[in-house]
Design a protein around this motif. Structure first.
Motif, mmCIF file in Angstrom:
data_model
loop_
_atom_site.group_PDB
_atom_site.id
_atom_site.type_symbol
_atom_site.label_atom_id
_atom_site.label_comp_id
_atom_site.label_asym_id
_atom_site.label_seq_id
_atom_site.Cartn_x
_atom_site.Cartn_y
_atom_site.Cartn_z
ATOM 1 N N GLU A 267 11.274 9.982 5.267
ATOM 2 C CA GLU A 267 10.314 10.665 4.410
ATOM 3 C C GLU A 267 9.039 9.852 4.253
ATOM 4 N N VAL A 268 7.988 10.585 3.886
ATOM 5 C CA VAL A 268 6.714 10.005 3.482
ATOM 6 C C VAL A 268 6.425 10.557 2.088
ATOM 7 N N GLU A 269 6.318 9.655 1.131
ATOM 8 C CA GLU A 269 6.128 10.064 -0.255
ATOM 9 C C GLU A 269 4.792 9.555 -0.762
ATOM 10 N N VAL A 270 4.044 10.441 -1.430
ATOM 11 C CA VAL A 270 2.775 10.090 -2.042
ATOM 12 C C VAL A 270 2.898 10.334 -3.540
ATOM 13 N N ARG A 271 2.669 9.297 -4.309
ATOM 14 C CA ARG A 271 2.754 9.408 -5.770
ATOM 15 C C ARG A 271 1.387 9.054 -6.360
ATOM 16 N N VAL A 272 0.886 9.965 -7.190
ATOM 17 C CA VAL A 272 -0.412 9.789 -7.818
ATOM 18 C C VAL A 272 -0.207 9.609 -9.317
ATOM 19 N N GLN B 127 12.124 -0.984 7.930
ATOM 20 C CA GLN B 127 12.460 -0.332 6.668
ATOM 21 C C GLN B 127 11.321 0.473 6.076
ATOM 22 N N GLY B 128 10.115 0.323 6.564
ATOM 23 C CA GLY B 128 9.008 1.122 6.061
ATOM 24 C C GLY B 128 7.922 0.290 5.421
ATOM 25 N N THR B 129 6.891 0.998 4.978
ATOM 26 C CA THR B 129 5.700 0.370 4.410
ATOM 27 C C THR B 129 5.295 1.116 3.144
ATOM 28 N N THR B 130 4.773 0.363 2.182
ATOM 29 C CA THR B 130 4.241 0.943 0.958
ATOM 30 C C THR B 130 2.808 0.469 0.782
ATOM 31 N N ALA B 131 1.895 1.423 0.715
ATOM 32 C CA ALA B 131 0.467 1.137 0.493
ATOM 33 C C ALA B 131 0.091 1.613 -0.904
ATOM 34 N N THR B 132 -0.527 0.738 -1.677
ATOM 35 C CA THR B 132 -0.895 1.061 -3.056
ATOM 36 C C THR B 132 -2.411 0.930 -3.209
ATOM 37 N N LEU B 133 -3.032 2.020 -3.625
ATOM 38 C CA LEU B 133 -4.458 2.051 -3.891
ATOM 39 C C LEU B 133 -4.661 2.015 -5.398
ATOM 40 N N GLN C 70 -3.327 4.702 -9.902
ATOM 41 C CA GLN C 70 -3.130 4.332 -8.510
ATOM 42 C C GLN C 70 -2.577 5.486 -7.691
ATOM 43 N N VAL C 71 -2.697 5.327 -6.371
ATOM 44 C CA VAL C 71 -2.084 6.228 -5.386
ATOM 45 C C VAL C 71 -1.175 5.379 -4.519
ATOM 46 N N VAL C 72 0.112 5.756 -4.465
ATOM 47 C CA VAL C 72 1.100 4.991 -3.713
ATOM 48 C C VAL C 72 1.610 5.851 -2.565
#
Length: 420
Positions: free
Chosen positions: A343-348, A411-417, A352-354
């Motif tokens: 999955e690709v999850e976007v949380r606002v 295992q994946g990547t998490t980008a936090t704006l 921040q935007v994760v």
């Protein structure tokens, strides 16, 4: 002025001006003769030779027809119906038609005859520019003669010119032009110029750096949206009716156009002075994320990947909205391109935007270099249409935002704006 440099060198260059004027008249006349009967003659012969080579490979090849050259071919055993009347009686060779202001080369191979027509008016323009070149060469030659007589007067200027010529345009180093390091003989206008250059060196360095970065970023990143627009346009033009496929293509064109506008705005923001505030407006961050999430869904076709968008509340932000589009689009596209399952999850949230994915992830060494220009974690994968993480970070810094990356290989990547 202490040394009266303009007055002293005026007399020396009066002689230079007279000699240069004579050189201009003579050079212009000689250049006209050389160009007309030498260079243009050779140019047309080369064009004819190239055409005959291509004609041997493709007998149906049409004669040259460009802005400056028009060609006509008289095939073997046929009347010259396609050849203009003034050209039909010309024998093989180079001709000048004053009545029609044309230069003509007639070249014959076996029983076929090729006519190449060159307009004299463009030739005159070429003569002018070649004359200018000859003038410059003549002036430089005469200047060298007068320089020997006036070298003492212009020695400070020559010293300054040598120092400036050694500068790297990208990083001009004006340390030797500091007031305490100037030689005693550098006085008057030369000293004023040296001090002015010393003060401007810092500003020049900053300006050149911004221009270099903008040029690099634009040439690297604008190609992909333009490619999408071109491909979608070709698909739309290939269909005769408004089929579903055509409708999808038109929709892609519209999205690519909007993407391009956002990219251009982002580049202009990076090109501006740092003390110039970007144009901002109040917008809904959640709407931006939903829009960009819809755009990247096509990247997940054929993959067992679920895209989820979670928006907490109604976060509003006063900032350049198109820059937010560019940043979010890049993070989402990277996540989709490097995720094959999961999955690709976007949380606002309000701050921040994760963007979190279950993709290939990155090693510690890769993560340390991920913000370097043109560095990619997996060079074998298709590149996305985003700006790239190095430029995303620059955009965030320009807007007062902050970007963070966390990743584990496999295992994946998490980008936090962080935008607040």
């Amino acid at each position: 002025m202490p040394y009266g440099l303009p007055r002293k060198i005026r007399k020396a260059f009066i002689v230079q001006a007279l000699l240069a004027s004579l050189a201009v008249l003579l050079g212009g006349y000689l250049m006209a003769l050389v160009l007309k009967y030498g260079l243009l003659n050779a140019l047309l012969h080369k064009e004819a030779e190239y055409y005959w080579q291509q004609h041997a490979l493709s007998p149906g090849l049409a004669p040259p027809n460009t802005h400056n050259i028009r060609g006509y071919l008289q095939p073997a055993g046929q009347a010259p119906a396609t050849v203009p009347e003034p050209l039909r009686g010309l024998a093989p060779g180079f001709h000048e038609l004053r009545s029609s202001d044309e230069l003509v080369l007639v070249d014959q191979q076996a029983d076929e005859r090729l006519y190449l027509v060159f307009q004299r008016s463009p030739a005159h323009r070429v003569v002018f520019w070649f004359g200018v070149l000859l003038i410059l060469l003549a002036i430089h030659a005469v200047s060298w003669l007068t320089y020997r007589a006036s070298s003492r007067l212009v020695a400070p200027v020559s010293w300054l010119a040598r120092k400036v010529s050694l500068w790297d345009p990208r990083h001009p180093d004006a340390a030797e032009l500091a007031p305490e390091r100037l030689p005693p003989e550098v006085q008057g206008e030369t000293r004023q110029l040296a001090l002015a250059l010393h003060r401007m060196a810092g500003k020049v360095t900053d300006h050149v750096a911004r221009e270099r970065n903008f040029t690099r970023d634009a040439s690297h990143e604008l190609r992909t949206p333009l490619t999408v627009i071109r491909m979608a346009s070709d698909m739309a033009l290939a269909d005769s009716g408004l089929t579903p496929r055509l409708q999808r293509s038109l929709q892609r064109i519209q999205r690519a156009g909007r993407d391009m506008e956002a990219v251009i705005d982002a580049f202009l923001l990076l090109a501006r002075e740092v003390d110039v505030e970007p144009q901002s407006e109040l917008f809904d961050v959640g709407e931006v994320v939903r829009y960009e999430a819809a755009n990247v869904e096509e990247l997940l076709q054929g993959k067992s990947v679920q895209l989820r968008v979670l928006v907490e509340g109604n976060p509003m932000l006063m900032a350049p909205p198109r820059v937010m589009h560019v940043v979010v689009a890049n993070l989402l596209r990277n996540a989709c391109l490097y995720t094959d399952a999961g999955e690709v999850e976007v949380r606002v949230t309000a701050e921040q935007v994760v963007v979190r994915d279950t993709g290939i992830g990155m090693s510690h060494e890769t993560l340390a270099r991920i913000f370097e220009p043109f560095y990619r974690a997996d060079g074998g994968r298709q590149q996305g249409v985003g700006l790239g993480l190095p430029i995303v970070r620059r955009l965030c810094e320009r807007c007062g935002w902050r970007i963070e990356l966390e990743s584990r290989e496999g295992q994946g990547t998490t980008a936090t704006l962080h935008y607040r």
